[in-house]
Write an enzyme that holds these catalytic residues in place. Sequence first.
Site, PDB file in Angstrom:
ATOM      1  N   HIS A  68      51.727  42.162  16.519  1.00 16.79           N
ATOM      2  CA  HIS A  68      51.988  41.194  15.447  1.00 16.79           C
ATOM      3  C   HIS A  68      50.737  41.069  14.598  1.00 16.79           C
ATOM      4  CE1 HIS A  68      55.872  39.959  16.961  1.00 16.79           C
ATOM      5  NE2 HIS A  68      55.333  40.047  18.171  1.00 16.79           N
ATOM      6  N   TYR A 104      49.805  37.639   6.034  1.00 16.61           N
ATOM      7  CA  TYR A 104      49.953  39.052   6.391  1.00 16.61           C
ATOM      8  C   TYR A 104      49.039  39.999   5.617  1.00 16.61           C
ATOM      9  CZ  TYR A 104      54.127  37.200   8.605  1.00 16.61           C
ATOM     10  OH  TYR A 104      54.985  36.468   9.371  1.00 16.61           O
TER      11      TYR A 104
END
EC number: 4.2.1.10
Length: 147
Positions: free
Chosen positions: A100, A23
């Site tokens: 996402h 991430y």
Amino acid sequence: MPHFLVLNGPNLNRLGKREPAVYGSKTLTDLETDLFQFAERANIQLTFFQSNHEGDLIDALHEAEEQYDGVVFNPGAFTHYSYALRDAIASISLSVVEVHISNVHKREEFRHHSVLAPVCQGQIVGLGLEGYKLAIRYLVSEGGAVS
């Protein structure tokens, strides 16, 4: 001036700490600051909301219909199984773009399916935090309302 809700679901408050290899190292505050600056330059207003609780996200979607021109939504893991969020998205007359940060299709098998995508205007995956800006650009270009 267009006004969009940027809605973040479970564990996104852990950005910068949770799996930085997946991430990245920027925090949720970093993301919001970056998006605020992007929006300011583009004459767009953004409101940010994050929750780890499904009901809070459902409430935010319901309330969005009266306040915003569209929604950028990173539902986190709820994307894979939350029929309640799917129903909430389907019940509002705003465009919702699912975002996402990671490429969910390159990850575990259970992450490959979104129950939300069929009721969203589109889905952006795997482009990191830039995906949020792309979603905002799309909402601006199409006016935010479901056609």
